[in-house]
Design a protein around this motif. Structure first.
Motif, PDB file in Angstrom:
ATOM      1  N   TRP A 324      26.648  11.361  74.301  1.00  0.00           N
ATOM      2  CA  TRP A 324      27.723  10.822  74.903  1.00  0.00           C
ATOM      3  C   TRP A 324      27.347  10.211  75.912  1.00  0.00           C
ATOM      4  O   TRP A 324      26.459  10.772  76.921  1.00  0.00           O
ATOM      5  N   CYS A 513      17.751  18.651  75.569  1.00  0.00           N
ATOM      6  CA  CYS A 513      18.402  19.901  74.707  1.00  0.00           C
ATOM      7  C   CYS A 513      17.482  20.937  74.515  1.00  0.00           C
ATOM      8  O   CYS A 513      17.890  22.203  74.446  1.00  0.00           O
ATOM      9  N   THR A 534      23.420  21.095  77.052  1.00  0.00           N
ATOM     10  CA  THR A 534      24.056  22.468  77.003  1.00  0.00           C
ATOM     11  C   THR A 534      22.983  23.170  75.977  1.00  0.00           C
ATOM     12  O   THR A 534      22.523  22.634  75.336  1.00  0.00           O
ATOM     13  N   THR A 538      24.650  20.062  72.820  1.00  0.00           N
ATOM     14  CA  THR A 538      25.524  18.777  73.333  1.00  0.00           C
ATOM     15  C   THR A 538      24.686  18.018  74.246  1.00  0.00           C
ATOM     16  O   THR A 538      24.244  18.563  75.336  1.00  0.00           O
ATOM     17  N   TRP A 540      24.893  14.589  77.204  1.00  0.00           N
ATOM     18  CA  TRP A 540      25.498  13.254  77.845  1.00  0.00           C
ATOM     19  C   TRP A 540      24.645  12.736  78.785  1.00  0.00           C
ATOM     20  O   TRP A 540      23.728  13.215  79.359  1.00  0.00           O
ATOM     21  N   ARG A 588      35.652  16.097  68.538  1.00  0.00           N
ATOM     22  CA  ARG A 588      34.680  15.435  69.317  1.00  0.00           C
ATOM     23  C   ARG A 588      34.912  14.334  69.930  1.00  0.00           C
ATOM     24  O   ARG A 588      35.627  13.635  69.538  1.00  0.00           O
ATOM     25  N   HIS A 598      31.412  21.273  66.546  1.00  0.00           N
ATOM     26  CA  HIS A 598      32.174  20.956  67.701  1.00  0.00           C
ATOM     27  C   HIS A 598      31.012  20.897  68.794  1.00  0.00           C
ATOM     28  O   HIS A 598      30.310  21.676  69.069  1.00  0.00           O
ATOM     29  N   ALA A 599      31.241  19.598  69.378  1.00  0.00           N
ATOM     30  CA  ALA A 599      30.075  19.490  70.516  1.00  0.00           C
ATOM     31  C   ALA A 599      31.135  19.507  71.879  1.00  0.00           C
ATOM     32  O   ALA A 599      32.158  19.318  71.998  1.00  0.00           O
ATOM     33  N   ARG A 600      30.522  20.206  72.726  1.00  0.00           N
ATOM     34  CA  ARG A 600      31.178  20.623  73.994  1.00  0.00           C
ATOM     35  C   ARG A 600      31.378  19.591  74.995  1.00  0.00           C
ATOM     36  O   ARG A 600      30.852  18.575  75.010  1.00  0.00           O
ATOM     37  N   HIS A 601      32.894  19.436  75.364  1.00  0.00           N
ATOM     38  CA  HIS A 601      33.321  18.344  76.104  1.00  0.00           C
ATOM     39  C   HIS A 601      33.224  18.989  77.393  1.00  0.00           C
ATOM     40  O   HIS A 601      33.583  20.182  77.884  1.00  0.00           O
TER      41      HIS A 601
END
Length: 655
Positions: A324, A513, A534, A538, A540, A588, A598-601
């Motif tokens: 993201w 990653c 992470t 995930t 960013w 997500r 589920h990707a961490r926000h």
């Protein structure tokens, strides 16, 4: 047969990313995921609809950016990217613009959609020249049109497909056009330099890898010898945004980034969404958008009926994004009733003999970021701050006067278990080898820990320290957390991974990653398009920054700023730097329906929240003028402090 109009204009990706104006995250889909979404969309829509929308979006953006009466040269390649360019040329020609097309493919080798676009362009009377196969660089200028000063070039050569000899994952191509493609890319760059031509790339600058941001290379050459990719002034990414546009060499090649979802992929904030089920406008006339203003959709009819309302969307079963794009965080003012003790203690451990400036930069940044009390602990190779009978002594003075707000004491005092456990620790800024003896205690007892520079090198070289790093994650159970953030540059990441810098840079997202998983920590991989990853995979990507940040001490400022922000926010409030994701099945960022996994926000993980927010602010500060000059690290923290206090209004799509 008229072309169906797109429903919204292209969007400037960073138009609303200003401090104080949070924006939902943009999902970044790699090549494979984009192909999956594209194939699902093609199967559920009328023939040629996606290409019609893509070409119109390109034409509208080109016309809105160019000066009135500007000449356009469309360079169309052998795939559907070339078809998008042909549709754009058709619209520009209908709007009365001077346009020329050079077609780099044999007619019989075009895919179905691109062949349809070619027929439409010829029916409209667009001047099209077919280039001979295997043209050399010496002959390409004579085969291409002579362009006036300031003309616009629409690069529709390759897109997602790199082509034989231009990349590591070749797509099926007409092999005979490879030499011509290579010569055209060089010719485009020559015209951009010598004729002041502007380049608008369709989907991707030709030759750029969509996944990694690496340029293609001439077959048989090394990356250092012959990078082969278009450097564009603007790039309109179609359907999805790609991670390669935001990291590695991608930002340099892409220029200003734009996006259009073609009625398939909605914008992440759900505004300006295309409605593929809406009835298109009728009629077979077209209206020329006003130049230098936001384009409006020309009135036109549809080739075929739109899909039925309620039909399945290609995004219903879309693959996971690879990463993201970090949006602008939000910075909250301090509350009046709080005092300096409310913002915690920051311990900066580093600044060994001859490297005291690194610790000083980090500590000053921690103060400006909001840390309550900031201490500097300096290891010294000849005694580490202790006498031979282990009585603590004052460390040698720093090379310049210590700012009065900062405090300095011995490592022996700062590295007590009790003090480490109640502090945010920034360890490694100019620590040298003398820092090694203190790292075990730091890893065992530090509450929130930022590992940078020499601390990372020590962990890479010592298996026992690596085990202690993993043990921190294993102790994070229930409400008790031992968060760790690593902030390596590519060489430090390579040492931790047991590889080399070229391998890390070849795929920055995958490397970050992998490092996060192997170290059981959040990783901030510095460089062009900083990646925050992470352990759960995930990723960013920070789109902000410039070469102004490539100065000594810039990384120390970032590490210190992270420590100060983390200390001031604490674990509970760090997530408030981000708008929380909706409490629905849309788990997500950027998703449009129930999704597996589920990707961490950032709003869910304080460590990720602080790392992403500080990376964005650090990069944004590096975009301040003058862009041609380096930004001294001593000025960087002040620029970050000024930006974090700004409350700027949001901007429109074309602002």
């Amino acid at each position: 047969m008229p072309i169906e109009p797109a429903c919204t204009p292209p969007r400037r990706v960073d138009a609303r990313e200003r401090p104080g104006t949070p924006h939902d995250a943009w999902p970044l889909y790699d090549r494979a995921a984009t192909r999956t979404i594209e194939q699902a969309a093609l199967a559920s829509r009328p023939a040629h609809q996606l290409m019609a929308r893509a070409g119109l979006a390109v034409a509208r953006l080109a016309l809105s950016l160019a000066e009135p009466g500007c000449t356009f040269w469309v360079v169309a390649g052998p795939g559907n990217n070339g078809g998008d360019g042909l549709v754009a040329a058709t619209w520009l020609h209908r709007w009365g613009q001077p346009v020329r097309v050079s077609l780099c493919v044999r007619r019989g080798r075009l895919p179905e959609d691109a062949a349809w676009a070619l027929r439409r362009a010829e029916e409209a009377g667009v001047p099209i020249t077919e280039l001979e196969p295997r043209l050399t660089s010496a002959r390409i200028a004579a085969a291409c049109p002579a362009l006036p000063q300031g003309a616009w070039i629409i690069d529709a050569l390759l897109g997602l497909g790199l082509g034989q000899g231009l990349g590591r994952t070749p797509a099926p191509r007409d092999d005979s056009c490879t030499d011509t493609l290579t010569a055209l890319i060089h010719h485009l760059q020559h015209l951009r330099r010598t004729r002041d031509c502007q380049v608008l790339a369709v989907d991707l600058p030709s030759g750029l890898d969509a996944d990694t941001g690496r340029p293609g290379y001439r077959e048989g050459s090394t990356p250092e010898q012959a990078p082969l990719a278009v450097v564009a002034d603007h790039t309109l990414s179609l359907l999805t945004l790609k991670p390669g546009l935001c990291t590695g060499e991608g930002p340099h090649h892409a220029g200003q980034l734009w996006w259009h979802g073609l009625g398939v992929v909605p914008a992440p904030d759900r505004t300006d969404r295309d409605d593929p089920t809406a009835a298109p406008e009728t009629g077979d006339t077209c209206r020329r958008p006003a130049a230098r203003s936001r384009p409006t959709a020309p009135a036109a009819g549809a080739d075929t009926a739109p899909p039925a309302a309620g039909s399945a969307s290609p995004m219903d079963c879309a693959p996971l994004p690879r990463a993201w794009r970090i949006p602008a965080p939000r910075w909250s003012p301090r509350q009046a009733h709080r005092h300096k003790g409310s913002y915690g203690d920051v311990l900066v451990l580093g600044g060994a003999e001859g490297m005291g400036g690194a610790a000083l930069l980090a500590a000053d940044a921690a103060l400006q970021a909001g840390g309550g009390r900031v201490w500097i602990g300096r290891p010294e190779g000849h005694g580490d701050g202790c006498t031979t009978d282990h009585r603590p002594v004052d460390p040698p003075p720093l090379p310049q006067p210590l700012p009065p707000e900062l405090m300095q004491t011995s490592m022996h005092q700062l590295c007590s278990a009790e003090r480490l456990a109640r502090s945010t620790v920034v360890c490694g800024c100019g620590g040298g080898t003398a820092l090694h003896r203190w790292l075990a205690e730091v890893l065992r007892h530090a509450h929130r820990l930022v590992l940078d520079a020499d601390a990372l090198n020590a962990v890479a070289a010592d298996e026992a320290l690596r085990h202690l790093l993993h043990a921190r994650a294993q102790r994070s159970t229930g409400p008790t957390r031992w968060p760790t953030l690593l902030t390596p540059h590519p060489l430090e990441a390579a040492r931790l991974l047991g590889t080399d810098t070229a391998t890390v840079q070849a795929d920055r997202v995958a490397s970050a990653c992998q490092l996060a998983r192997s170290c059981s920590a959040v990783v901030l991989l510095k460089g062009s398009g900083t990646v925050v990853a992470t352990p759960d995979g995930t990723a960013w990507i920070n789109p902000r920054g410039s070469a102004r940040l490539a100065t000594p001490g810039s990384g120390d400022v970032l590490a210190g700023w992270i420590g100060g922000t983390w200390s001031a926010c604490g674990d509970a409030a760090a997530a408030q730097l981000w708008a929380a994701p909706p409490d629905t099945d849309e788990k997500r960022p950027g998703s449009t329906g129930p999704q597996p996994g589920h990707a961490r926000h950032p709003a869910e993980d304080p460590t990720l929240a602080v790392a992403a927010a500080c990376a964005w602010l650090h990069g944004r500060a590096g975009e301040s003028p003058p862009l041609g000059m380096p930004l001294r690290a001593g000025e960087l923290a002040r620029a970050m402090a000024a930006l974090s206090g700004q409350q700027l209004p949001s901007a429109g799509p074309l602002d």
